[in-house]
Structures are given as C-alpha cells and as structure tokens.
Scaffold this active site. Sequence first.
Site, PDB file in Angstrom:
ATOM      1  N   HIS A 372       0.835  -1.202   0.000  1.00  0.00           N
ATOM      2  CA  HIS A 372       0.000   0.000   0.000  1.00  0.00           C
ATOM      3  C   HIS A 372       0.870   1.252   0.000  1.00  0.00           C
ATOM      4  O   HIS A 372       1.959   1.275   0.566  1.00  0.00           O
ATOM      5  CB  HIS A 372      -0.921   0.007   1.223  1.00  0.00           C
ATOM      6  CG  HIS A 372      -2.229  -0.664   0.956  1.00  0.00           C
ATOM      7  ND1 HIS A 372      -3.370   0.013   0.616  1.00  0.00           N
ATOM      8  CD2 HIS A 372      -2.559  -1.982   0.932  1.00  0.00           C
ATOM      9  CE1 HIS A 372      -4.353  -0.849   0.413  1.00  0.00           C
ATOM     10  NE2 HIS A 372      -3.889  -2.060   0.605  1.00  0.00           N
ATOM     11  N   PRO A 373       0.383   2.329  -0.641  1.00  0.00           N
ATOM     12  CA  PRO A 373       1.176   3.564  -0.793  1.00  0.00           C
ATOM     13  C   PRO A 373       1.139   4.434   0.451  1.00  0.00           C
ATOM     14  O   PRO A 373       0.279   4.289   1.308  1.00  0.00           O
ATOM     15  CB  PRO A 373       0.481   4.271  -1.961  1.00  0.00           C
ATOM     16  CG  PRO A 373      -0.959   3.852  -1.812  1.00  0.00           C
ATOM     17  CD  PRO A 373      -0.905   2.417  -1.334  1.00  0.00           C
ATOM     18  N   GLU A 392      -8.276   6.861  -5.182  1.00  0.00           N
ATOM     19  CA  GLU A 392      -8.688   7.036  -3.789  1.00  0.00           C
ATOM     20  C   GLU A 392      -8.006   8.248  -3.166  1.00  0.00           C
ATOM     21  O   GLU A 392      -8.620   9.015  -2.428  1.00  0.00           O
ATOM     22  CB  GLU A 392      -8.369   5.762  -2.994  1.00  0.00           C
ATOM     23  CG  GLU A 392      -9.347   4.620  -3.296  1.00  0.00           C
ATOM     24  CD  GLU A 392      -8.741   3.253  -3.022  1.00  0.00           C
ATOM     25  OE1 GLU A 392      -7.653   3.196  -2.412  1.00  0.00           O
ATOM     26  OE2 GLU A 392      -9.361   2.247  -3.432  1.00  0.00           O
ATOM     27  N   ILE A 425      -2.082   3.022   6.827  1.00  0.00           N
ATOM     28  CA  ILE A 425      -3.161   2.697   5.888  1.00  0.00           C
ATOM     29  C   ILE A 425      -4.492   3.093   6.502  1.00  0.00           C
ATOM     30  O   ILE A 425      -4.795   2.741   7.655  1.00  0.00           O
ATOM     31  CB  ILE A 425      -3.163   1.182   5.563  1.00  0.00           C
ATOM     32  CG1 ILE A 425      -1.837   0.782   4.902  1.00  0.00           C
ATOM     33  CG2 ILE A 425      -4.336   0.832   4.649  1.00  0.00           C
ATOM     34  CD1 ILE A 425      -1.653  -0.715   4.781  1.00  0.00           C
TER      35      ILE A 425
END
Length: 473
Positions: A372-373, A392, A425
């Site tokens: 995840h970024p 998103e 996250i």
Amino acid sequence: MPYYPRNMHGYGQYTPNPHWPNDAHIAVQFVLNYEEGGENNILHGDEASEAFLSEIVGAAQWPGQRHWNMESIYEYGARAGFWRLHRLFTEKNIPVTIYAIATALMRSPAQVTAMQEAGWEIASHGYKWVEHKDMPEDIEREHIRKAIYLHRLATGHRPTGWYTGRCSVNTINLVNEEGGCEYISDTYDDDLPYWYEYKGKPQLIIPYTLDANDMRFATPQGFSSGEQFYTYLKDQFDTLYEEGKKGHPKMMTVGLHCRLIGRPGRISSLVRFINYIQGQDKVWVPTRLEIALHWKKTHPYVKPDLIPSQLDRETFISRFGLIFEQSSWIAERAFDGELAPANNTASGLHFALRTQFRAASDDERLKVLVAHPNLARKLAVLTCLTAESTNEHLSSDLDMLTDGEREIFTELNEKYTTKFGFPFIIAVKDNTKASILDAIKRRLENDRENEFQIACAQVERITYLRLKAFLLD
C-alpha cells in the site's frame, strides 16, 4: 473452482417494491391443487398405490395393489371437495390458480369446464402426481411434454404456469428449457417473484408455499383444526400487510387441496380468512399469471453486467487480482475456494476475498500492507500505484495539502513506518484530512500487534469500497 449453486442471498436486505396495482400493501393468491385421478395407482401404470397427503397420516405405498381407502379419499376431493370450493370462490369472486395434474384433468371433464367458466387460471402440475426425485432427466423431460400435450387437449391451451411439486433438482431447468411458461413455482425461497437464468435464458420464478398450506392437515405436527389454519393464515397476512404499509409489499400464497380443505369441517376456516382479507383496504387478490405479467412489466429481466461467480479463472483473476493492492494471489485462492451466487454482490465477493486474506499467514498479509502507498499525493505520483489507489487519494482532500501539512503528514508517516514496518493505511473515502491526521497520531500509540490488526482491517475496508464502486449490494 467448486461452485456452490444454492442462492443464499436473494434480494438481500432491501427488497424491491413490487408496486402492486392500486398501491396494494399485499398480494394474496389462492392456489387449488387438482391431483385427484393423477395420483399413484396401479390403474395408472404405477408400481404402487398413493401414500401422500390424505387422511391416513403415515400411510405407506402398497406395491402391486390398489389401496381402496386411499382411492376413495382422493375421489372425495373430485366428487365433493372441488364443488364446495368452487361455490365458495365464485360466490366470493376470488380469482384462483389451479395446479392441475394433466392426467387428472383428463378424468374430470365437468370440473375442467367449471374451472374455465369461472375464469380461473389452469397451470400445470405435471403429467402425473408422482415423485420425480429419482426420475432420469430424459424421462422427466418426456413427462413435461406429455403434460403440456394433455393440458392442451383438456383445456384448449398449453399451460403458461408450472408447478411440479414432487420435483427433482432438474425440474426448473427442464421446464425453462421447454419454454412457454410465464412462471415456474417449484421453489419456496422468497416472498416475492424473482428472475432465474439457465444457459442464458431468463425465467420468472414465483415461489410457492408449504406452510400456508392445507397440506399441514395431513402431516405430523400440522394443523389439527380449522382454527389453527385460520390463525396461521391471519398471522401471516397481518405480518405481511404491516410490512406493505411500511413500504415493503410482499406476496402471500395460500395452498389448497380439494380432498383436504374441501372437507366441511375445515372449509369454514378458509371462509373466515377470505372474509377477513376482504374487509381490509389495499389487498390485491390475483391469479399467479396476473402476478407474473405484472412483475414482468414492473421489473423486467435485466442481465447483470458482471456475475463474479460465473467468470472463468483467468477472467476472475484479471478482474479482481488487484482489488487487494498488488496481491493477485488473494483472488486466485478465492476462485479456487467456494464461490456461489451469494458472492455476486460487493459484500459477497468481498467476503470471499477477505476470507483468503484473513486465512493467510502474517508474512503474506504484511506483504499486502507494504504494497500500500504512503498518503501524500506526490508519493502517489512517484511510486507505482494501482489505478484504484491513485483515484482514492485524489478523491480526498489529501491532494490539496499545504506545504506545512504535507511536511506534518510525511513526518508522521515516516515515524509510523519506522515503528511498525509498514505504511500508515486508512480508508480515505471514509475520512477527511483532519480525521486522517488525528488517526495517525492516535495509532502511533499502539503496539505493533494491535496496529497490525487495525491496518489489516483498513485494507479490508478499502477493498470493499473498491468493489462497491462497480458491484451492487
């Protein structure tokens, strides 16, 4: 993929509004089964006598013999019970759907004439009133065709509705394959009609009932008096009527048999129920064919754009492999597990994917978290993200950070990543810039074990929102 064909979802939490005529709160439909003369009997070429639905509870078939008492009970239904019910329904102006055994029609010419003169719908109840569960598919297919042939001879028309009753797992598909029926009723799984598709061919299903049914006069722990039957029907009507008043109208079916409710000691309960519903406002009393035609007009079949459980493996993985960030193995395992109609909604498919994510090892789940970024938009530009992740981030106000805010977010995220070993996250679509900032500060106080579970839960939330963007619930 071990496909599970049973549909445990149906309409789900929110049922469609049927928009019954005149904004009725409920549709009440009366079915009269006409089976007398079509039941098991060696005179009909069957191997044994009838044993089902009579005054002889617990009766057994007599191989190679006629059962005089059983035959006489069935004959009562044709000779007396039918006419008592005919008088009741015509006097009360109640539309009726007949479930007619084709061979029974051929042995009851006067009753057929009376049905037609009353304007009743005559649907097919099959060729003979026998068990189909062990019947070979080709034999059942032939029985369906024979039923249609005899039905046309007896009534002048082929049937447009179907209910076998003592059916097999093949019955609905075989009747759909034969074609010509506006509806099939060999299910008991809903309070509303619904569409069913087999080999690309849609079929309307109007579920039947075995609970609001006089057959329970002939079953153990069923109705022992007319009062019990009336009370059950009234309670069911009242419940559905109230749901209709609240904006969720349904359908109520009452199943009847000439030899059962046609007895003088029972029919008064039916009279009371008819009087009761005729005293209420906004009650629609149609035939099943009228329900089918109304439903087709109001809720015509619309083929879904996407049915996840019916995709082949390659297409399924291609379509859903990146729902969990750069982790196609989750979709692979979901496909190789059990998929069913219940997995065709956003929440249902998410459940299947989420199950594999939860069943994975901590190391596997950690790799998903690491994929995840980071939050800052410039990182979205500089790193290799899925399209879903980029969208998103752009959907929140994180793409409008001031230089000072970006510096704070970057500093907190670096502290978070250093402490836990994976990026912060959070489902940005559920949050604002302020709530995200507050969350990262709070979660920095967690220990790694708790934060790992929280991060995994956020991953699950993000994937659900991704699915919800193109699948309905």
